[in-house]
Motif scaffolding. Structure first.
Motif, PDB file in Angstrom:
ATOM      1  N   LYS A  95       3.900   2.977  -1.433  1.00 21.44           N
ATOM      2  CA  LYS A  95       3.154   3.465  -2.618  1.00 21.44           C
ATOM      3  C   LYS A  95       1.668   3.648  -2.348  1.00 21.44           C
ATOM      4  CE  LYS A  95       6.459   3.203  -5.807  1.00 21.44           C
ATOM      5  NZ  LYS A  95       7.036   4.362  -6.344  1.00 21.44           N
ATOM      6  N   ARG A  96       1.082   2.882  -1.469  1.00 24.65           N
ATOM      7  CA  ARG A  96      -0.369   2.915  -1.259  1.00 24.65           C
ATOM      8  C   ARG A  96      -0.789   3.694  -0.015  1.00 24.65           C
ATOM      9  NH1 ARG A  96      -1.466  -3.449  -2.205  1.00 24.65           N
ATOM     10  NH2 ARG A  96      -0.496  -3.567  -4.237  1.00 24.65           N
ATOM     11  N   SER A  97       0.133   4.287   0.695  1.00 27.97           N
ATOM     12  CA  SER A  97      -0.197   4.951   1.961  1.00 27.97           C
ATOM     13  C   SER A  97       0.252   6.398   1.939  1.00 27.97           C
ATOM     14  CB  SER A  97       0.504   4.243   3.123  1.00 27.97           C
ATOM     15  OG  SER A  97       0.172   2.898   3.161  1.00 27.97           O
ATOM     16  N   MET A  98      -0.696   7.297   2.066  1.00 31.69           N
ATOM     17  CA  MET A  98      -0.406   8.717   2.195  1.00 31.69           C
ATOM     18  C   MET A  98      -0.750   9.124   3.620  1.00 31.69           C
ATOM     19  SD  MET A  98       1.035  10.433   0.056  1.00 31.69           S
ATOM     20  CE  MET A  98       1.063  11.747  -1.066  1.00 31.69           C
ATOM     21  N   CYS A  99       0.156   9.837   4.277  1.00 27.80           N
ATOM     22  CA  CYS A  99      -0.043  10.244   5.665  1.00 27.80           C
ATOM     23  C   CYS A  99       0.249  11.729   5.814  1.00 27.80           C
ATOM     24  CB  CYS A  99       0.906   9.481   6.586  1.00 27.80           C
ATOM     25  SG  CYS A  99       0.792   7.708   6.498  1.00 27.80           S
ATOM     26  N   LEU A 100      -0.314  12.301   6.855  1.00 28.38           N
ATOM     27  CA  LEU A 100       0.050  13.648   7.272  1.00 28.38           C
ATOM     28  C   LEU A 100       0.878  13.501   8.538  1.00 28.38           C
ATOM     29  CD1 LEU A 100      -3.269  15.646   6.822  1.00 28.38           C
ATOM     30  CD2 LEU A 100      -1.220  15.761   5.410  1.00 28.38           C
ATOM     31  N   ILE A 101       2.042  14.153   8.557  1.00 29.67           N
ATOM     32  CA  ILE A 101       2.924  14.051   9.719  1.00 29.67           C
ATOM     33  C   ILE A 101       3.375  15.432  10.172  1.00 29.67           C
ATOM     34  CG2 ILE A 101       3.788  11.765   9.077  1.00 29.67           C
ATOM     35  CD1 ILE A 101       6.417  13.268   8.219  1.00 29.67           C
ATOM     36  N   GLY A 114      12.398  12.554  14.395  1.00 24.25           N
ATOM     37  CA  GLY A 114      11.256  11.660  14.233  1.00 24.25           C
ATOM     38  C   GLY A 114      10.035  12.415  13.749  1.00 24.25           C
ATOM     39  N   MET A 115       8.869  11.786  13.970  1.00 21.94           N
ATOM     40  CA  MET A 115       7.616  12.376  13.488  1.00 21.94           C
ATOM     41  C   MET A 115       6.438  11.897  14.309  1.00 21.94           C
ATOM     42  SD  MET A 115       7.208  10.030  10.055  1.00 21.94           S
ATOM     43  CE  MET A 115       8.906  10.210   9.581  1.00 21.94           C
ATOM     44  N   VAL A 116       5.345  12.635  14.194  1.00 22.21           N
ATOM     45  CA  VAL A 116       4.056  12.244  14.746  1.00 22.21           C
ATOM     46  C   VAL A 116       3.097  12.135  13.566  1.00 22.21           C
ATOM     47  CG1 VAL A 116       2.131  12.912  16.225  1.00 22.21           C
ATOM     48  CG2 VAL A 116       4.463  13.411  16.940  1.00 22.21           C
ATOM     49  N   LEU A 124      -2.302   1.931   9.193  1.00 23.45           N
ATOM     50  CA  LEU A 124      -1.280   2.597  10.008  1.00 23.45           C
ATOM     51  C   LEU A 124      -1.869   3.337  11.210  1.00 23.45           C
ATOM     52  CD1 LEU A 124       1.005   4.043   7.189  1.00 23.45           C
ATOM     53  CD2 LEU A 124       1.369   1.983   8.552  1.00 23.45           C
ATOM     54  N   ASP A 125      -3.108   3.055  11.552  1.00 25.41           N
ATOM     55  CA  ASP A 125      -3.756   3.747  12.668  1.00 25.41           C
ATOM     56  C   ASP A 125      -3.020   3.570  13.993  1.00 25.41           C
ATOM     57  OD1 ASP A 125      -5.734   4.953  11.234  1.00 25.41           O
ATOM     58  OD2 ASP A 125      -7.338   3.574  11.820  1.00 25.41           O
ATOM     59  N   HIS A 126      -2.330   2.457  14.179  1.00 24.90           N
ATOM     60  CA  HIS A 126      -1.608   2.220  15.429  1.00 24.90           C
ATOM     61  C   HIS A 126      -0.459   3.218  15.619  1.00 24.90           C
ATOM     62  CE1 HIS A 126       0.518  -0.028  12.299  1.00 24.90           C
ATOM     63  NE2 HIS A 126       1.607   0.118  13.045  1.00 24.90           N
TER      64      HIS A 126
END
Length: 193
Positions: A95-101, A114-116, A124-126
């Motif tokens: 809920k608190r994390s938005m990412c571009l993949i 999978g995804m990058v 989630l920087d790692h």
């Protein structure tokens, strides 16, 4: 002498006697890669990750980067059988994390495996710019796990040695002499008719 308490050792998981495992436990692979197991089995080799649908190799454990859940494994490198998609999309792991993949696509069957992560929140920087493969979409094969061999065709079969070869050649000479003498007798019988 001080009385030391022994730390309980965790039981080793028995290795599966299968060519292709149907599920991957990332913690076991991580333990093998980073030496967390007490007594590593010397017969266990590197793990090759393959597409679950078309069985093309997509990566191996030599490029292992880690995992923190049982849904994905992270690799630093992948094979040429995996294509990195061109379109970036939004992904929300919680809920608190938005990412571009960007999707990782198997070149053999064109399925997403999978995804990058191209943009992540700090926590989630790692995962950013590593190849995150979905455990549900890949299988694995442990190099060196093959153990089946062709068996001899019966108890009477023996190896060809010099002695055995000499014995066979002697028997062939005797059979040849017998065939020649039989042919001569048949000729004599035919000429007498």
């Amino acid at each position: 002498m001080a009385n030391r308490e022994k730390t309980p050792q965790r039981p080793r998981k028995s290795s599966l006697d299968q060519t292709f495992e149907t599920s991957i436990d990332p913690s076991v692979i991580g333990d093998k890669l980073f030496g967390h197991e007490e007594a590593e089995d010397p017969e266990d080799g590197p793990v090759v990750f393959i597409c679950a649908k078309c069985k093309l190799p997509v990566g191996d454990s030599l490029s292992w980067d880690g995992t923190e859940d049982t849904l994905q494994i992270r690799l630093k490198k992948i094979t040429e059988n995996v294509v990195v998609g061109k379109e970036t999309r939004m992904y929300e792991p919680d809920k608190r994390s938005m990412c571009l993949i960007v999707d990782l696509i198997c070149q053999g069957c064109h399925s997403v495996i999978g995804m990058v992560y191209s943009s992540t929140p700090r926590k989630l920087d790692h995962k950013r710019f590593t190849f995150c493969l979905n455990v549900a979409d890949i299988d694995s094969y442990v190099l060196g796990s093959a153990n089946k061999m062709l068996a001899a065709e019966g108890p009477s079969e023996q190896l060809v040695t010099l002695e055995y070869r000499g014995f066979v050649e002697q028997q062939l000479k005797e059979v040849k002499l017998m065939v020649v003498s039989m042919a001569q007798r048949i000729e004599e019988i035919e000429s007498g008719l």
